[in-house]
Write an enzyme that holds these catalytic residues in place. Sequence first.
Site, short mmCIF file in Angstrom:
data_model
loop_
_atom_site.label_atom_id
_atom_site.label_comp_id
_atom_site.label_asym_id
_atom_site.label_seq_id
_atom_site.Cartn_x
_atom_site.Cartn_y
_atom_site.Cartn_z
N GLU A 54 -6.41 -7.48 9.95
CA GLU A 54 -5.30 -8.43 10.07
C GLU A 54 -4.09 -7.81 10.77
O GLU A 54 -3.14 -8.52 11.12
CB GLU A 54 -4.89 -8.96 8.69
CG GLU A 54 -3.94 -8.08 7.89
CD GLU A 54 -4.57 -6.83 7.30
OE1 GLU A 54 -3.85 -6.00 6.74
OE2 GLU A 54 -5.81 -6.68 7.41
N ASN A 97 -3.87 2.39 6.85
CA ASN A 97 -2.90 2.89 5.87
C ASN A 97 -3.64 3.19 4.58
O ASN A 97 -3.75 2.33 3.71
CB ASN A 97 -1.80 1.86 5.64
CG ASN A 97 -0.90 2.25 4.50
OD1 ASN A 97 -0.89 3.39 4.05
ND2 ASN A 97 -0.12 1.30 4.00
N CYS A 99 -9.47 -2.18 3.09
CA CYS A 99 -8.73 -1.00 2.65
C CYS A 99 -9.10 -0.61 1.22
O CYS A 99 -10.22 -0.18 0.97
CB CYS A 99 -7.24 -1.21 2.85
SG CYS A 99 -6.29 0.32 2.85
N LEU A 100 -8.21 -0.78 0.26
CA LEU A 100 -8.57 -0.49 -1.13
C LEU A 100 -9.75 -1.34 -1.56
O LEU A 100 -10.63 -0.88 -2.32
CB LEU A 100 -7.38 -0.73 -2.05
CG LEU A 100 -7.62 -0.44 -3.54
CD1 LEU A 100 -7.87 1.04 -3.78
CD2 LEU A 100 -6.46 -0.92 -4.39
N GLY A 135 -4.36 -2.29 -1.07
CA GLY A 135 -3.47 -1.93 -2.16
C GLY A 135 -3.25 -0.43 -2.20
O GLY A 135 -3.86 0.33 -1.43
N GLY A 170 -5.06 6.65 1.81
CA GLY A 170 -5.13 8.07 1.49
C GLY A 170 -6.45 8.47 0.85
O GLY A 170 -6.68 9.65 0.59
N SER A 218 0.81 -1.22 0.00
CA SER A 218 0.00 0.00 0.00
C SER A 218 0.85 1.27 0.00
O SER A 218 0.34 2.35 -0.31
CB SER A 218 -0.94 0.01 1.21
OG SER A 218 -1.87 -1.05 1.14
N GLN A 273 -12.92 0.39 -0.83
CA GLN A 273 -13.23 1.47 -1.78
C GLN A 273 -13.69 0.91 -3.12
O GLN A 273 -14.59 1.46 -3.75
CB GLN A 273 -12.00 2.35 -1.95
CG GLN A 273 -11.54 3.03 -0.67
CD GLN A 273 -10.08 3.46 -0.73
OE1 GLN A 273 -9.49 3.57 -1.79
NE2 GLN A 273 -9.49 3.70 0.44
N HIS A 326 -7.35 -2.22 8.78
CA HIS A 326 -6.72 -3.53 8.59
C HIS A 326 -7.00 -4.45 9.77
O HIS A 326 -6.26 -4.43 10.76
CB HIS A 326 -5.21 -3.37 8.40
CG HIS A 326 -4.82 -2.83 7.07
ND1 HIS A 326 -4.59 -3.63 5.97
CD2 HIS A 326 -4.65 -1.55 6.64
CE1 HIS A 326 -4.28 -2.88 4.93
NE2 HIS A 326 -4.33 -1.61 5.31
N GLY A 373 -2.80 3.60 -3.90
CA GLY A 373 -3.27 4.53 -4.91
C GLY A 373 -4.76 4.81 -4.95
O GLY A 373 -5.52 4.48 -4.04
#
Length: 360
Positions: free
Chosen positions: A336, A292, A250-251, A222, A294, A49, A254, A334, A224
Amino acid sequence: MHELKKARLVLEDGTVYEGTSFGYEKSVSGEVVFYTAMTGYPESLTDPSYKGQILVPTYPMIGNYGVPVDDERDGISKFFESDKIHCKALVISDYSSRYSHWNSQKSLGDWLKEQQIPGLFGIDTRALTQKLRDHGAMLGKILFDNEDIPYYDPNKDNIVAKVSTKKIMEYGNGKYKVVLVDCGVKNNILRCLLKRDVTVKRVPWNYDFTKEKFDGIFLSNGPGDPSRCEETIEHIRKALKGNTPIMGICLGNQLMARAAGASTYKLKYGHRSHNQPVMNPGGTRCYITSQNHGFAIDETTLPADWEPLFVNVNDGTNEGIQHKKKPFFSAQFHPEASSGPVDTEFLFDNFIAAMKTSKK
């Protein structure tokens, strides 16, 4: 230690910080981001990430427990989150060249050199963090000697394609068959699934997994901007028409939101820490989470058949979503961990329970 060499961190607004090199000596550029975790630099550095980013830990002393041995279990590294360092560079305040830990085999500086990753120490990372909080995440470059290079914005690239597996990989021999869409998966996600009687089929980010036979779908973390992963989103959109359990992290959170019809946006400076508090909307229990990212989901754009699952207590941003009727859910944080708190690892159990119910 070899002769110390000076280098500069130059931000896109022209601000210059001078530091001393303790890693690989080459000029690089990327997005400068900070994280506030006190421990876990081997895990953070190997987290895909962070691809394309210059990482700034706020904890003052880094390197004091060295770097662990690279042992494997079930074809997965026991102590790292991928097979290499993914961030562009590491910028710290105080580097501990002398390290001590029962499992360490080398210094952080030696590891950075092996992986060809620059590292700078002697920079006021608290002041740098304050600047990033006020201004937002900024582009920056680390320059050696009189060299200059252009700024690089990883959010304008599909960097998921750079960190995803290039081939299909399988792990375990469990009861539940899960296809894991690798957008930059952390190894501990694989570990958490394998210890729950799961067979994992890890596929590339743009692979059409809807043609596979499976009991569940897992959407990984992941790097970006999620809008760059339109192929993944289209495959998820097809999967949402069915009833097979889906979990995202996370990603993956989204991407599921965008597939459902919601939108995402870039946070001012993101969430990167071990101490982000989240709650279920309307609930009373608070979970401390490792984060983690953005980007975040604009939950006001969620379709009527979706709802928020978690909310960030600090700033009110969305931290997860779930379908109101189907077994689809995801978390922005996360569960995990690795590194960080494990308050929410029960989400993996919820995923297994959903597959168990759907198989009846």
